[in-house]
Scaffold this motif. Structure first.
Motif, PDB file in Angstrom:
ATOM      1  N   ASN A  17       0.862  -1.190   0.000  1.00  0.00           N
ATOM      2  CA  ASN A  17       0.000   0.000   0.000  1.00  0.00           C
ATOM      3  C   ASN A  17       0.893   1.233   0.000  1.00  0.00           C
ATOM      4  O   ASN A  17       2.129   1.106  -0.029  1.00  0.00           O
ATOM      5  N   VAL A  47      -2.202  -8.913  -5.905  1.00  0.00           N
ATOM      6  CA  VAL A  47      -2.607  -8.511  -7.254  1.00  0.00           C
ATOM      7  C   VAL A  47      -2.351  -9.622  -8.272  1.00  0.00           C
ATOM      8  O   VAL A  47      -3.216  -9.935  -9.096  1.00  0.00           O
ATOM      9  N   ARG A  50      -4.956 -12.273  -8.138  1.00  0.00           N
ATOM     10  CA  ARG A  50      -6.213 -11.845  -8.749  1.00  0.00           C
ATOM     11  C   ARG A  50      -6.121 -11.871 -10.276  1.00  0.00           C
ATOM     12  O   ARG A  50      -7.059 -12.253 -10.959  1.00  0.00           O
ATOM     13  N   LEU A  72     -11.373  -2.665  -9.805  1.00  0.00           N
ATOM     14  CA  LEU A  72     -10.727  -2.822  -8.497  1.00  0.00           C
ATOM     15  C   LEU A  72      -9.277  -2.307  -8.512  1.00  0.00           C
ATOM     16  O   LEU A  72      -8.840  -1.590  -7.600  1.00  0.00           O
ATOM     17  N   LEU A  73      -8.532  -2.662  -9.577  1.00  0.00           N
ATOM     18  CA  LEU A  73      -7.129  -2.237  -9.648  1.00  0.00           C
ATOM     19  C   LEU A  73      -7.014  -0.726  -9.813  1.00  0.00           C
ATOM     20  O   LEU A  73      -6.126  -0.096  -9.235  1.00  0.00           O
ATOM     21  N   LYS A  75      -9.040   1.487  -8.636  1.00  0.00           N
ATOM     22  CA  LYS A  75      -9.337   2.083  -7.334  1.00  0.00           C
ATOM     23  C   LYS A  75      -8.120   1.937  -6.395  1.00  0.00           C
ATOM     24  O   LYS A  75      -7.670   2.905  -5.793  1.00  0.00           O
ATOM     25  N   GLN A  76      -7.599   0.711  -6.326  1.00  0.00           N
ATOM     26  CA  GLN A  76      -6.472   0.434  -5.420  1.00  0.00           C
ATOM     27  C   GLN A  76      -5.254   1.308  -5.766  1.00  0.00           C
ATOM     28  O   GLN A  76      -4.622   1.899  -4.889  1.00  0.00           O
ATOM     29  N   HIS A  77      -4.957   1.398  -7.064  1.00  0.00           N
ATOM     30  CA  HIS A  77      -3.766   2.156  -7.449  1.00  0.00           C
ATOM     31  C   HIS A  77      -4.019   3.669  -7.366  1.00  0.00           C
ATOM     32  O   HIS A  77      -3.110   4.423  -7.031  1.00  0.00           O
ATOM     33  N   GLU A  79      -5.794   5.126  -5.108  1.00  0.00           N
ATOM     34  CA  GLU A  79      -5.624   5.477  -3.686  1.00  0.00           C
ATOM     35  C   GLU A  79      -4.147   5.663  -3.360  1.00  0.00           C
ATOM     36  O   GLU A  79      -3.754   6.604  -2.667  1.00  0.00           O
ATOM     37  N   ALA A  80      -3.327   4.747  -3.865  1.00  0.00           N
ATOM     38  CA  ALA A  80      -1.888   4.843  -3.595  1.00  0.00           C
ATOM     39  C   ALA A  80      -1.305   6.103  -4.241  1.00  0.00           C
ATOM     40  O   ALA A  80      -0.514   6.826  -3.627  1.00  0.00           O
ATOM     41  N   SER A 134       3.184  -1.336 -10.231  1.00  0.00           N
ATOM     42  CA  SER A 134       3.909  -0.974  -9.003  1.00  0.00           C
ATOM     43  C   SER A 134       5.265  -0.337  -9.310  1.00  0.00           C
ATOM     44  O   SER A 134       5.739   0.508  -8.559  1.00  0.00           O
TER      45      SER A 134
END
Ligand code: ADP
Ligand code: ASP
Ligand code: MG
Length: 487
Positions: A17, A47, A50, A72-73, A75-77, A79-80, A134
């Motif tokens: 995260n 990741v 998934r 989903l990805l 949103k997750q990325h 946020e980071a 990443s």
């Protein structure tokens, strides 16, 4: 010119995260003061799992799986990115780059769903998306700290053969690419952040090195760059005397040899990909395993000699998700070529044979492979022995997936009589039945097979039998410990 060159790999939890990515960037920033650094990065934890699951779901014709994961990805990325990147234009650039990579993945899933077919090449391309995301995040986090991080796709630097899903590096070609692509960046004072897990064939087709393969990426690059050291940053203090999930009192080993580390990795110590030590062992490049959540801890150093005085048992490891295949029957005694035929069939199924054993009666040939290879291997064996099965020379070909391999690992154990005896009497006292013992065990391990349900108890019993939970200073001078040799 700085005096050292370090390759630093950050695993999935170490970039899990924004806070973790920030910590990874700070570790690199602290090192660049006196060292050149090439970073290698895994996907954010979970990741890749998934991505692989979604690829398989798409193969069944499910057209929405890829879209759901894309949402989903994103949103997750996002946020980071929000937390890590203050600069607005950099944030916008990284967001659109992130969305482009995710859309590429989603369109591969759409194609897979349309065709109802997942080729190994498509699976690798889908599975590689996490590292591509990443690497860009970490590179931008470095820039935010004033360190010139530059994301680099491993497809530009790691050249591999075409074995999708388990590609092998072509080191000469890789060295050449590394000097064309990475050395100029280092020369400018930049920190290349390379995507782990992936490479590309000489024709540029993306491949992956196998699950958990970012460790391997790091040592491939370490060898190609002739680095001073490779540091693998993970979520434990180093290589421990057992998997801490099985043995909470396991201790961190301060220094072990390439052979010990390779043996541990081979027999299931997840902390290292099994091939990690191959590229660096010959060149004698040290590998450190360190905790990105506790960088003040010294970690484990892996070298050619390991700890200079420590001999004997260092760690207990175990591997489940394996299957025992038995080819047997009274008729196989004296039947020429049975072993050759058995292992040719396993090779034709591209099964990774982890352990070979023969029952004392000589009526059975047993070997252990990854469970994922079992169905394919059985099919090849039935084809190879069709005639012998019809004439009852071979009576059965069976598979038992309810097993685990446990290995007692340490340097130069062969010189210490009694370790096998002590291992098996300890298990005998606890009533743990041994299903098979490895044939011709190496100097570095004694390995055997138990019922899967007994794996934890077996590892715990042996860990305490050999006193591995005791202070490092004690077992690291085990050579003088007479209890180890007196069985
Ligand atoms: P990363 O995401 O950093 O690559 P992994 O999850 O692949 O990390 O590997 C680290 C994990 O390996 C640890 O969290 C630990 O649970 C597990 N592990 C298994 N055996 C060992 C061992 N002998 N020493 C250290 N860790 C081990
Ligand atoms: N992300 C890849 C995996 O989960 C590679 C790695 O983490 O080493 O298998
Ligand atoms: Mg790993």
């Amino acid at each position: 010119m700085k005096e050292k060159l370090q390759v630093m790999k950050f695993g999935g939890t170490s970039v899990g995260n924004a806070a973790c990515i920030q910590r990874a960037a700070e570790i690199i920033a602290a090192s660049v003061r006196d060292s050149e650094v090439v970073a290698v990065v895994s996907a954010m934890s979970g990741v890749t799992n998934r991505l692989v699951e979604t690829a398989h779901q798409s193969e069944t014709g499910d057209a929405t799986a890829g879209e759901e994961l894309a949402t989903l990805l994103c949103k997750q990325h996002a946020e980071a990115i929000e937390t890590l990147v203050r600069d607005h234009s950099k944030r916008a650039d990284l967001t659109s780059e992130t969305e482009r990579i995710i859309e590429e993945m989603a369109s591969l899933c759409r194609g897979t769903a349309l065709l109802h077919e997942l080729t190994p090449r498509a699976l690798d391309s889908i599975a590689s998306a996490g590292e591509r995301l990443s690497a860009r995040l970490l590179a931008t986090a470095l820039v935010e700290l004033g360190v010139p991080g530059v994301a680099v796709e491993a497809t530009e630097v790691i050249v591999t053969d075409g074995s999708y899903g388990q590609a092998e590096p072509l080191m000469d070609e890789t060295r050449e690419r590394v000097s064309q692509r990475l050395l100029p960046l280092l020369g400018e004072g930049a920190v290349p952040v390379v995507t782990g897990f992936t490479g590309a064939t000489p024709a540029g087709k993306l491949t992956t090195l196998g699950r958990g393969g970012s460790d391997y990426s790091a040592t491939i690059l370490g060898a190609a760059l002739n680095a001073s050291e490779v540091v693998i940053w993970t979520d434990v203090d180093g290589v421990l005397s057992a998997d801490p999930r099985l043995v909470p009192e396991a201790r961190t080993l301060s220094e072990i040899s390439y052979n010990e580390a390779a043996e541990l990795a081979y027999f299931g110590a997840k902390v290292l990909h099994p091939k990690t030590l191959r590229p660096v062992a010959e060149a004698g490049i040290p590998v450190w395993i360190r905790n990105s959540f506790a960088p003040q801890q010294p970690g484990t150093k892996i070298t050619a000699t390991g700890h200079p005085t420590a001999r004997g048992v260092k760690a207990i490891t175990a591997i489940s998700d394996v299957s025992l295949i038995t080819v047997g029957g009274r008729g196989i005694v004296g039947l020429p070529g049975v072993a050759a035929k058995t292992f040719t069939a396993a090779a034709n199924a591209q099964a990774n044979v982890l352990l070979i054993s023969q029952s004392s009666s000589g009526n059975d040939i047993c070997f252990i492979i990854d469970s994922t290879d079992a169905a394919r291997t059985i099919e090849k064996l039935r084809q190879a022995f069709a005639f012998d099965l019809a004439h009852q020379k071979v009576e059965h070909i069976t598979v038992n997936s309810n097993i685990a391999i446990v290995a007692v690992v340490g340097d130069r154990m062969r010189g210490l009589p009694g370790i096998a005896g002590r291992t098996f009497s300890a298990l005998g006292r606890r009533g743990i039945n041994i299903i098979a013992i490895a044939q011709g065990s190496s100097e570095y391990n004694v390995s055997f097979v138990v019922e899967a349900g007994l794996m934890g108890e077996t590892v715990q019993s042996l860990h305490s039998e050999f006193g591995l939970e005791l202070a490092a200073s004690r077992f690291e001078s085990v050579e003088t410990d007479s209890t180890l040799t007196s069985v």
